[in-house]
Design a protein around this motif. Structure first.
Motif, mmCIF file in Angstrom:
data_model
loop_
_atom_site.group_PDB
_atom_site.id
_atom_site.type_symbol
_atom_site.label_atom_id
_atom_site.label_comp_id
_atom_site.label_asym_id
_atom_site.label_seq_id
_atom_site.Cartn_x
_atom_site.Cartn_y
_atom_site.Cartn_z
ATOM 1 N N GLY A 72 10.401 11.025 27.210
ATOM 2 C CA GLY A 72 10.856 10.318 28.274
ATOM 3 C C GLY A 72 12.080 9.448 27.812
ATOM 4 N N LEU A 73 11.591 8.044 28.086
ATOM 5 C CA LEU A 73 12.405 6.967 27.941
ATOM 6 C C LEU A 73 12.233 6.289 26.597
ATOM 7 C CD1 LEU A 73 12.760 5.539 31.696
ATOM 8 C CD2 LEU A 73 14.268 7.000 30.582
ATOM 9 N N ALA A 74 11.504 6.996 25.699
ATOM 10 C CA ALA A 74 10.889 6.177 24.306
ATOM 11 C C ALA A 74 12.376 5.798 23.612
ATOM 12 C CB ALA A 74 10.188 7.136 23.746
ATOM 13 N N ASN A 75 13.390 6.490 23.557
ATOM 14 C CA ASN A 75 14.525 6.247 22.781
ATOM 15 C C ASN A 75 15.206 5.140 23.317
ATOM 16 O OD1 ASN A 75 14.248 8.208 20.876
ATOM 17 N ND2 ASN A 75 14.890 9.683 21.998
ATOM 18 N N ILE A 76 15.337 5.123 24.761
ATOM 19 C CA ILE A 76 15.946 3.955 25.340
ATOM 20 C C ILE A 76 15.233 2.443 25.081
ATOM 21 C CG2 ILE A 76 16.812 2.819 27.641
ATOM 22 C CD1 ILE A 76 16.928 5.869 28.517
ATOM 23 N N ARG A 77 13.811 2.741 25.051
ATOM 24 C CA ARG A 77 12.981 1.416 24.994
ATOM 25 C C ARG A 77 13.291 1.057 23.393
ATOM 26 N NH1 ARG A 77 9.280 4.196 28.529
ATOM 27 N NH2 ARG A 77 8.169 5.100 26.549
ATOM 28 N N ARG A 78 13.377 1.984 22.429
ATOM 29 C CA ARG A 78 13.520 1.753 21.095
ATOM 30 C C ARG A 78 14.708 0.839 21.122
ATOM 31 N NH1 ARG A 78 14.208 5.885 15.870
ATOM 32 N NH2 ARG A 78 14.674 4.134 14.284
ATOM 33 N N MET A 79 15.744 1.473 21.700
ATOM 34 C CA MET A 79 17.079 0.719 21.675
ATOM 35 C C MET A 79 17.008 -0.706 22.052
ATOM 36 S SD MET A 79 20.024 3.249 23.299
ATOM 37 C CE MET A 79 20.397 5.000 22.640
ATOM 38 N N LEU A 80 16.115 -1.226 22.694
ATOM 39 C CA LEU A 80 16.077 -2.588 23.318
ATOM 40 C C LEU A 80 15.612 -3.404 22.161
ATOM 41 C CD1 LEU A 80 15.114 -1.768 27.008
ATOM 42 C CD2 LEU A 80 17.315 -2.144 26.176
ATOM 43 N N GLY A 81 15.020 -2.726 21.433
ATOM 44 C CA GLY A 81 14.176 -3.764 20.399
ATOM 45 C C GLY A 81 14.853 -3.254 18.898
ATOM 46 N N ASP A 82 16.012 -2.632 19.124
ATOM 47 C CA ASP A 82 16.396 -2.195 17.634
ATOM 48 C C ASP A 82 17.489 -3.201 16.962
ATOM 49 O OD1 ASP A 82 17.556 -0.961 15.425
ATOM 50 O OD2 ASP A 82 17.669 0.794 16.564
ATOM 51 N N GLU A 83 17.098 -4.117 16.038
ATOM 52 C CA GLU A 83 17.894 -5.166 15.637
ATOM 53 C C GLU A 83 19.053 -4.429 14.799
ATOM 54 O OE1 GLU A 83 15.583 -7.785 13.187
ATOM 55 O OE2 GLU A 83 14.312 -8.313 14.865
ATOM 56 N N ARG A 84 18.836 -3.552 14.128
ATOM 57 C CA ARG A 84 20.221 -2.778 13.435
ATOM 58 C C ARG A 84 21.027 -2.138 14.390
ATOM 59 N NH1 ARG A 84 20.301 0.845 8.791
ATOM 60 N NH2 ARG A 84 21.929 -0.246 8.307
ATOM 61 N N LEU A 85 20.658 -1.813 15.472
ATOM 62 C CA LEU A 85 21.632 -1.380 16.672
ATOM 63 C C LEU A 85 22.382 -2.713 17.228
ATOM 64 C CD1 LEU A 85 22.801 0.681 18.375
ATOM 65 C CD2 LEU A 85 20.646 0.189 20.274
#
Length: 314
Positions: A72-85
């Motif tokens: 589902g939206l797990a990758n999008i949620r990870r983006m929101l907390g990804d400091e390296r991104l």
């Protein structure tokens, strides 16, 4: 019969094809379909297919070795907390917003210089175009790392003036600047396009302006820039799209790490690390779509803003 009636009769007669003409038209259609088939197969298999596959993978957990697991939206949620991104986005935005305008300024300045009718114009144009052919290569990136290294050519030149150099590609404060310089150095392609645009501006405009007493600067701002604005816009859009996808230079200079201290962590390099180093292909696909959205947004913004500064003949 009225003129309108004659036109209608002529139009109908043109649409009435003889059997031989209809047969010839069908043959032409089949021939065109045959020649278009390889392109259509390539479009479906190499472009549209992978794009749709990446869209599906963006919502999965996929490591290249096992079947994709829909998350589902797990990758999008990870983006929101990804400091390296966030770091990769910051580095990429700085690189794009600094290097693209500088490259266009240098390219336009050289095009204006060459447009003054130098002897051996073809030779100078070819020499100045070479950096665009070589700048994106691995060899030039390796050479750039050596030139700006601690014992490189730049520090050797500075030593002649008694200035102690630094490790330009090893310092987080200067390494991105070396990549900006490399990008500006590849000014050949926009320069040639600018030169072609300058050659299309009628000389009588400048002659009339000179007769009215306009200075060279006034001619530049009132004639050259407005008439060249579609070319500037074209180079700007292409430059932004290409710069957002920059990868080779940062990969070679940092040995694929994005260092030092993530100072060269371009978005495309971070995408590569996630997909082909960490085998997080699902997350990498989501990053790829984020990059597509960013490039699309910047391109749309440029097209919207162009109505305020781009002037066309019509």
């Amino acid at each position: 019969m009225s003129a309108l009636g004659e036109l209608r009769t002529l139009s109908r007669s043109r649409h009435r094809l003889s059997p031989a003409e209809k047969l010839e038209q069908k043959r032409d259609t089949k021939t065109a379909a045959v020649f278009l088939t390889p392109w259509l197969v390539g479009l479906l298999a190499i472009t549209i297919g992978p794009v749709l596959a990446s869209l599906y993978l963006a919502f999965t957990d996929y490591n290249l070795l096992q079947d994709p697991n829909f998350t589902g939206l797990a990758n999008i949620r990870r983006m929101l907390g990804d400091e390296r991104l966030g770091k990769a986005l910051a580095v990429t935005f700085v690189y794009v917003l600094v290097s693209v305008p500088l490259q266009l300024i240098v390219a336009l300045a050289l095009a204006l210089l060459l447009d003054r009718g130098l002897r051996g114009l073809a030779f100078y144009r070819s020499i100045l175009y070479l950096p665009s052919l070589l700048g994106g290569s691995v060899a030039i990136a390796v050479l750039w790392r050596l030139v700006f290294g601690t014992d490189g050519l730049v520090n050797a030149l500075l030593a002649l003036f008694g200035v102690e150099g630094v490790g330009w590609v090893a310092d987080p404060d200067t390494v991105l600047g070396t990549l900006v310089i490399l990008h500006v150095w590849t000014f050949g392609a926009p320069m040639v396009i600018f030169l072609a645009g300058l050659r299309q501006i009628p000389r009588q405009f400048y002659e009339a302006a000179a007769t009215d007493g306009a200075s060279r600067l006034r001619q530049l701002t009132s004639i050259t820039f407005p008439l060249l604005s579609p070319i500037i816009f074209f180079n700007l859009v292409l430059g932004l799209i290409g710069s957002f996808q920059a990868f080779t230079q940062a990969f070679i200079v940092s040995n694929g790490t994005g260092g030092p201290n993530d100072a060269t962590l371009f978005f495309s390099l971070y995408l590569y690390q996630e997909g082909f180093v960490g085998f997080r292909m699902g997350y990498a696909s989501a990053l790829a779509w984020l990059l597509l959205i960013i490039i699309g947004a910047f391109t749309a913004l440029n097209f919207w803003a162009s109505k305020y500064w781009v002037f066309y003949n019509d």
